[in-house]
Design an enzyme around this catalytic site. Structure first.
Site, short mmCIF file in Angstrom:
data_model
loop_
_atom_site.label_atom_id
_atom_site.label_comp_id
_atom_site.label_asym_id
_atom_site.label_seq_id
_atom_site.Cartn_x
_atom_site.Cartn_y
_atom_site.Cartn_z
N LYS A 27 14.79 12.37 -13.50
CA LYS A 27 13.33 11.01 -14.08
C LYS A 27 12.93 11.29 -14.80
CE LYS A 27 10.07 11.75 -10.22
NZ LYS A 27 10.63 11.60 -8.40
N GLY A 80 -2.67 12.36 4.32
CA GLY A 80 -2.80 11.99 3.17
C GLY A 80 -1.92 10.31 4.28
N VAL A 106 3.76 6.31 3.02
CA VAL A 106 4.19 7.20 4.11
C VAL A 106 3.70 7.43 4.85
CG1 VAL A 106 5.83 9.20 4.24
CG2 VAL A 106 5.78 7.55 1.61
P1 NAD Z 1 0.37 6.99 -1.48
O1 NAD Z 1 0.32 7.20 -3.16
O2 NAD Z 1 0.81 5.62 -0.74
O3 NAD Z 1 -0.44 8.10 -0.30
C1 NAD Z 1 -0.97 9.16 -1.14
C2 NAD Z 1 -2.32 9.04 0.25
O4 NAD Z 1 -2.51 10.67 -0.23
C3 NAD Z 1 -3.38 8.10 0.28
O5 NAD Z 1 -3.87 7.19 0.57
C4 NAD Z 1 -4.43 8.51 -1.44
O6 NAD Z 1 -5.57 8.31 -0.86
C5 NAD Z 1 -4.34 10.34 -0.67
N1 NAD Z 1 -4.88 11.69 -0.73
C6 NAD Z 1 -5.12 11.99 -1.89
N2 NAD Z 1 -5.53 13.00 -2.28
C7 NAD Z 1 -5.75 13.07 -0.82
C8 NAD Z 1 -5.99 14.32 -0.12
N3 NAD Z 1 -7.37 15.54 -1.16
N4 NAD Z 1 -6.32 14.89 1.14
C9 NAD Z 1 -5.84 13.28 1.93
N5 NAD Z 1 -5.75 12.87 1.47
C10 NAD Z 1 -5.82 12.24 -0.20
O7 NAD Z 1 1.80 7.75 -2.03
P2 NAD Z 1 3.02 7.72 -0.75
O8 NAD Z 1 4.13 7.02 -1.51
O9 NAD Z 1 2.08 7.72 0.72
O10 NAD Z 1 3.63 8.87 -0.80
C11 NAD Z 1 3.08 10.56 -0.23
C12 NAD Z 1 3.45 11.60 -0.58
O11 NAD Z 1 5.45 12.05 -0.58
C13 NAD Z 1 3.63 12.11 -1.99
O12 NAD Z 1 3.21 13.34 -2.53
C14 NAD Z 1 5.04 11.96 -3.11
O13 NAD Z 1 5.14 11.61 -4.04
C15 NAD Z 1 5.89 11.67 -1.78
N6 NAD Z 1 6.97 11.29 -1.30
C16 NAD Z 1 6.96 9.99 -1.50
C17 NAD Z 1 8.23 9.34 -1.33
C18 NAD Z 1 8.24 7.48 -1.57
O14 NAD Z 1 9.45 6.82 -0.63
N7 NAD Z 1 6.99 7.19 -0.74
C19 NAD Z 1 9.75 9.79 -1.28
C20 NAD Z 1 9.46 11.33 -1.55
C21 NAD Z 1 7.93 12.05 -1.97
#
Ligand code: NAD
Length: 350
Positions: free
Chosen positions: A80, A177, A181
């Site tokens: 990472k 969230g 995703v």
């Molecule tokens: P993103 O930033 O697009 O979405 C996260 C969402 O969570 C946002 O809409 C944000 O407003 C919301 N959020 C933040 N704090 C919050 C809270 N306290 N309560 C409710 N909602 C809250 O991120 P993403 O790409 O959708 O990823 C989501 C999670 O999955 C992250 O933890 C990321 O590390 C993990 N992840 C993502 C991927 C990927 O392909 N994008 C892959 C593996 C893991």
């Protein structure tokens, strides 16, 4: 600051600090393991409050990538990168190009991709400086749809194992969230007939899912206590902790967020309470599977077919957990460690 003895360090092969005066680049790359192949993992850009926080994050995430790639059966190791700084104000073309040169200097031991604070467009810039980046606009692009599909597959597998139901009609899912995703996951779930309960700190994200899929909006504090079958954390890490575990009414936890368990003992507590936990790095491997297959030139359809492999892997973990009377998070770690101990030798020419 102690590094070698910290639990996050966990025998990293290499930790490299990089800087570039002119562009203001300050970054850290963690290469946890190359036993199964080059270390693959995204680059996170974040305004870390301290260098110690940035180091802790990169170590934790890089180790997680080793386990994620091993359980997903990918011929890659775990790594990472973090860039220290606010992506909205500090990310420039010059900084990205300096970062690309830095990655290139590692000779392919680490391959970078998009993560929080970086984008597909950023990967296109990195590509000008290094062969060791993935996830381009004319390639696999944004990994989130594949991640969402993997989480959807994980939910289906967990529902079948725990509730004996092969379809999701009427299954209640609380999604925390609605980002990249979470939104796509809601779409899959709604199409499958699930009933959605959703929360986000951004009201407009919630409104969209309420409007499009008839979801019920829940406040951020109340999401844990929703009378749902599945709790799907898709926002932040450490959301399964002493405070929230008491509130959980779902019998399944399966979501996209990395490092959902505040501490390992919370995985054991879920198990003790009869809550089936789909280990985060197994359920959310769709994105890395997508990125890892970019060079193969596979269609999205073919990649999603590979992502469906998350289902049988999880099933294997659930069955082994039942047989050995051991929490699923422990079984998943053992599976990863078994695969690591076998090595692989299939170094991919990057
Ligand atoms: P993103 O930033 O697009 O979405 C996260 C969402 O969570 C946002 O809409 C944000 O407003 C919301 N959020 C933040 N704090 C919050 C809270 N306290 N309560 C409710 N909602 C809250 O991120 P993403 O790409 O959708 O990823 C989501 C999670 O999955 C992250 O933890 C990321 O590390 C993990 N992840 C993502 C991927 C990927 O392909 N994008 C892959 C593996 C893991």
């Amino acid at each position: 600051m102690t590094v070698f003895v910290s639990s996050d360090f966990d025998h990293h092969e290499q930790v490299i600090f990089g800087s570039h005066r002119e562009s203001g680049l300050r970054c850290i790359v963690g290469i946890h393991s190359t036993v199964r192949g080059p270390a693959l993992g995204g680059c996170r850009m974040w305004d870390y409050p301290s260098e110690a926080e940035a180091l802790r994050d990169v170590l934790r995430l890089s180790r997680g990538m080793t386990y994620k790639a091993a359980v997903a059966g990918l011929p890659y190791g775990g790594g990472k990168a973090v860039i220290i700084g606010n992506p909205r104000t500090k990310k420039t073309g010059a900084l990205l190009r300096a970062f690309g040169k830095f990655i290139d200097s590692l000779g392919g031991r680490y391959i970078t991709a998009e993560d929080v604070g970086t984008t597909v467009a950023d990967m296109d810039i990195l590509r000008k400086e290094t062969r060791f980046a993935r996830g381009f606009s004319d390639g696999s692009g944004n990994p989130s749809p594949a991640t969402a599909y993997g989480v959807f597959t994980a939910i289906r597998t967990a529902v079948e194992h725990k509730l004996g139901r092969r379809d999701l009609t009427g299954i209640k899912v609380a999604v925390q969230g609605i980002g990249n995703v979470g939104l796509t996951l809601c779409q899959y779930l709604a199409e499958a007939g699930a009933e959605l309960f959703v929360t986000d700190v951004q009201p407009e994200a919630v409104d969209e899912v309420v409007r499009s899929f008839g979801a019920t909006a829940i406040t951020t504090d109340e999401i844990y206590a929703v009378d749902a079958d599945v709790f799907a954390p898709c926002a932040l890490g450490a959301v399964i902790n002493d405070h929230t575990i008491e509130q959980l009414r779902a019998s399944i936890v399966a979501g996209a967020a990395n490092n959902q368990l505040s501490e390992a003992r919370h995985g054991e507590e879920l198990w003790r309470r009869g809550i089936l936990y789909a280990p985060d790095y197994v359920a959310n491997a769709g994105g890395v599977i997508d990125v890892a297959n970019e060079e193969s030139g596979f269609s999205q359809k073919k990649v999603l077919k590979i992502v469906e492999g998350i289902g049988p892997t999880l099933k294997q973990i659930f069955v082994r957990a039942d047989t050995d009377k051991t929490p699923t998070c422990v079984v998943a770690d053992r599976l990863a460690e078994e695969r690591l101990s076998q090595g692989h030798g299939a170094m991919i020419a990057a």
